[in-house]
Scaffold this motif. Structure first.
Motif, PDB file in Angstrom:
ATOM      1  N   ILE A  68       0.869  -1.185   0.000  1.00 32.45           N
ATOM      2  CA  ILE A  68       0.000   0.000   0.000  1.00 32.45           C
ATOM      3  C   ILE A  68       0.897   1.224   0.000  1.00 32.45           C
ATOM      4  CG2 ILE A  68      -1.755   1.322   1.233  1.00 32.45           C
ATOM      5  CD1 ILE A  68      -2.745  -1.310   2.426  1.00 32.45           C
ATOM      6  N   ILE A  69       0.620   2.138  -0.899  1.00 32.33           N
ATOM      7  CA  ILE A  69       1.352   3.399  -0.945  1.00 32.33           C
ATOM      8  C   ILE A  69       0.414   4.496  -0.490  1.00 32.33           C
ATOM      9  CG2 ILE A  69       2.514   5.081  -2.416  1.00 32.33           C
ATOM     10  CD1 ILE A  69       3.434   2.746  -4.146  1.00 32.33           C
ATOM     11  N   LEU A  70       0.813   5.203   0.563  1.00 35.60           N
ATOM     12  CA  LEU A  70       0.066   6.346   1.070  1.00 35.60           C
ATOM     13  C   LEU A  70       0.697   7.570   0.436  1.00 35.60           C
ATOM     14  CD1 LEU A  70      -1.969   5.068   2.995  1.00 35.60           C
ATOM     15  CD2 LEU A  70       0.228   4.019   3.457  1.00 35.60           C
ATOM     16  N   SER A  71      -0.008   8.152  -0.492  1.00 36.40           N
ATOM     17  CA  SER A  71       0.533   9.225  -1.322  1.00 36.40           C
ATOM     18  C   SER A  71      -0.052  10.572  -0.909  1.00 36.40           C
ATOM     19  CB  SER A  71       0.202   8.934  -2.794  1.00 36.40           C
ATOM     20  OG  SER A  71       0.710   9.929  -3.628  1.00 36.40           O
ATOM     21  N   PRO A  72       0.805  11.562  -0.636  1.00 38.50           N
ATOM     22  CA  PRO A  72       0.283  12.856  -0.194  1.00 38.50           C
ATOM     23  C   PRO A  72      -0.529  13.542  -1.292  1.00 38.50           C
ATOM     24  CG  PRO A  72       2.640  13.013  -0.613  1.00 38.50           C
ATOM     25  CD  PRO A  72       2.257  11.573  -0.780  1.00 38.50           C
ATOM     26  N   SER A  73      -1.631  14.133  -0.868  1.00 37.55           N
ATOM     27  CA  SER A  73      -2.500  14.846  -1.796  1.00 37.55           C
ATOM     28  C   SER A  73      -3.124  16.017  -1.060  1.00 37.55           C
ATOM     29  CB  SER A  73      -3.598  13.925  -2.319  1.00 37.55           C
ATOM     30  OG  SER A  73      -4.524  14.647  -3.092  1.00 37.55           O
ATOM     31  N   SER A  74      -3.219  17.153  -1.731  1.00 35.55           N
ATOM     32  CA  SER A  74      -3.872  18.309  -1.114  1.00 35.55           C
ATOM     33  C   SER A  74      -5.386  18.231  -1.275  1.00 35.55           C
ATOM     34  CB  SER A  74      -3.348  19.605  -1.737  1.00 35.55           C
ATOM     35  OG  SER A  74      -3.617  19.609  -3.134  1.00 35.55           O
ATOM     36  N   ASN A  75      -5.864  17.266  -2.047  1.00 33.34           N
ATOM     37  CA  ASN A  75      -7.300  17.131  -2.274  1.00 33.34           C
ATOM     38  C   ASN A  75      -7.684  15.649  -2.352  1.00 33.34           C
ATOM     39  OD1 ASN A  75      -9.927  17.869  -2.767  1.00 33.34           O
ATOM     40  ND2 ASN A  75      -9.627  18.122  -4.963  1.00 33.34           N
ATOM     41  N   PRO A  76      -7.436  14.869  -1.280  1.00 34.77           N
ATOM     42  CA  PRO A  76      -7.758  13.447  -1.343  1.00 34.77           C
ATOM     43  C   PRO A  76      -9.269  13.220  -1.313  1.00 34.77           C
ATOM     44  CG  PRO A  76      -7.055  14.019   0.859  1.00 34.77           C
ATOM     45  CD  PRO A  76      -6.872  15.253   0.004  1.00 34.77           C
ATOM     46  N   ARG A  77      -9.711  12.190  -2.014  1.00 35.77           N
ATOM     47  CA  ARG A  77     -11.114  11.797  -1.950  1.00 35.77           C
ATOM     48  C   ARG A  77     -11.285  10.958  -0.705  1.00 35.77           C
ATOM     49  NH1 ARG A  77     -13.042   9.139  -7.401  1.00 35.77           N
ATOM     50  NH2 ARG A  77     -14.879   8.927  -6.105  1.00 35.77           N
ATOM     51  N   VAL A  78     -12.324  11.232   0.052  1.00 33.16           N
ATOM     52  CA  VAL A  78     -12.593  10.443   1.254  1.00 33.16           C
ATOM     53  C   VAL A  78     -14.043   9.995   1.227  1.00 33.16           C
ATOM     54  CG1 VAL A  78     -10.837  11.570   2.659  1.00 33.16           C
ATOM     55  CG2 VAL A  78     -13.135  12.492   2.632  1.00 33.16           C
ATOM     56  N   GLY A  79     -14.371   9.101   2.159  1.00 34.10           N
ATOM     57  CA  GLY A  79     -15.735   8.613   2.246  1.00 34.10           C
ATOM     58  C   GLY A  79     -15.918   7.410   1.352  1.00 34.10           C
ATOM     59  N   ARG A  80     -17.020   7.390   0.668  1.00 33.83           N
ATOM     60  CA  ARG A  80     -17.359   6.232  -0.167  1.00 33.83           C
ATOM     61  C   ARG A  80     -16.603   6.302  -1.483  1.00 33.83           C
ATOM     62  NH1 ARG A  80     -23.026   3.233  -0.460  1.00 33.83           N
ATOM     63  NH2 ARG A  80     -22.064   1.246  -0.945  1.00 33.83           N
ATOM     64  N   LEU A  81     -15.536   5.527  -1.551  1.00 34.99           N
ATOM     65  CA  LEU A  81     -14.715   5.451  -2.755  1.00 34.99           C
ATOM     66  C   LEU A  81     -15.268   4.370  -3.676  1.00 34.99           C
ATOM     67  CD1 LEU A  81     -11.224   5.583  -1.010  1.00 34.99           C
ATOM     68  CD2 LEU A  81     -12.479   7.479  -2.017  1.00 34.99           C
ATOM     69  N   PRO A  82     -14.967   4.414  -4.957  1.00 39.27           N
ATOM     70  CA  PRO A  82     -15.437   3.363  -5.852  1.00 39.27           C
ATOM     71  C   PRO A  82     -14.845   1.992  -5.521  1.00 39.27           C
ATOM     72  CG  PRO A  82     -14.481   5.190  -7.105  1.00 39.27           C
ATOM     73  CD  PRO A  82     -14.262   5.476  -5.663  1.00 39.27           C
TER      74      PRO A  82
ATOM     75  N   GLY B 225     -25.569   2.973   4.706  1.00 37.91           N
ATOM     76  CA  GLY B 225     -26.909   2.499   4.448  1.00 37.91           C
ATOM     77  C   GLY B 225     -27.063   0.996   4.620  1.00 37.91           C
ATOM     78  N   GLN B 226     -26.083   0.362   5.269  1.00 37.52           N
ATOM     79  CA  GLN B 226     -26.156  -1.075   5.461  1.00 37.52           C
ATOM     80  C   GLN B 226     -27.282  -1.427   6.435  1.00 37.52           C
ATOM     81  OE1 GLN B 226     -23.711   0.942   6.489  1.00 37.52           O
ATOM     82  NE2 GLN B 226     -22.663   0.206   8.295  1.00 37.52           N
ATOM     83  N   ALA B 227     -27.818  -2.633   6.259  1.00 41.80           N
ATOM     84  CA  ALA B 227     -28.850  -3.131   7.168  1.00 41.80           C
ATOM     85  C   ALA B 227     -28.201  -3.517   8.486  1.00 41.80           C
ATOM     86  CB  ALA B 227     -29.552  -4.332   6.546  1.00 41.80           C
ATOM     87  N   GLY B 228     -28.970  -3.552   9.527  1.00 38.69           N
ATOM     88  CA  GLY B 228     -28.439  -3.881  10.842  1.00 38.69           C
ATOM     89  C   GLY B 228     -28.050  -5.332  11.008  1.00 38.69           C
ATOM     90  N   ASP B 229     -28.397  -6.186  10.053  1.00 37.81           N
ATOM     91  CA  ASP B 229     -28.112  -7.613  10.184  1.00 37.81           C
ATOM     92  C   ASP B 229     -26.912  -8.061   9.338  1.00 37.81           C
ATOM     93  OD1 ASP B 229     -29.298  -7.246   7.730  1.00 37.81           O
ATOM     94  OD2 ASP B 229     -30.666  -8.951   7.909  1.00 37.81           O
ATOM     95  N   ALA B 230     -26.118  -7.129   8.870  1.00 38.60           N
ATOM     96  CA  ALA B 230     -24.958  -7.471   8.042  1.00 38.60           C
ATOM     97  C   ALA B 230     -23.946  -8.271   8.863  1.00 38.60           C
ATOM     98  CB  ALA B 230     -24.304  -6.213   7.490  1.00 38.60           C
ATOM     99  N   GLN B 231     -23.223  -9.169   8.216  1.00 39.79           N
ATOM    100  CA  GLN B 231     -22.208  -9.972   8.889  1.00 39.79           C
ATOM    101  C   GLN B 231     -20.844  -9.293   8.853  1.00 39.79           C
ATOM    102  OE1 GLN B 231     -22.089 -14.087   7.873  1.00 39.79           O
ATOM    103  NE2 GLN B 231     -24.296 -14.266   7.806  1.00 39.79           N
TER     104      GLN B 231
END
Length: 125
Positions: A54-68, A98-104
């Protein structure tokens, strides 16, 4: 001939922080640093091995949250509940997609808000 994944690159605001977090989560070590990016991977392997780094690459505008694309992890030496507690203590937090409460599985976010899932099945270390 085919391909396989050799690296996953995550653009982020704080590579140091995420390298520490993901190294603790996965049992990885720092392999390399270049131009502010930090590469982490299994301690007994490196770039080109069967497990991707895994490469953690510096970005001034990283996308966060739900990524594709997101990362799924499985516990290797404890059950899912114990691993959830460990991940939360490292700085992960629950995420609602939005996951259901019964997810494994549990949907979590890393310290910068990138979502990942903790699955139930325990894998061999």
């Amino acid at each position: 001939m085919s391909c396989r994944i050799s690296e996953l690159v995550l653009n982020c605001a704080d590579p140091e922080r995420l390298a520490r977090f993901w190294s603790e989560v996965l049992g990885y070590v720092e392999l390399d640093r270049e131009d502010g990016a930090i590469e982490i991977g299994p301690p007994d392997a490196g770039f080109g091995d069967l497990q991707p780094t895994i490469i953690l690459s510096p970005s001034s505008n990283p996308r966060v949250g739900r990524l594709p694309l997101h990362i799924d992890v499985n516990p290797v030496d404890r059950d899912q509940d114990a691993e959830l507690e460990r991940l939360l203590s490292l700085g992960a937090r629950p995420a609602d997609v939005g996951q259901a409460g019964d997810a494994q599985w549990h949907v979590l976010a890393d310290p910068e808000g990138n979502e990942f899932c903790l699955l139930r099945k325990q894998l061999e270390p």
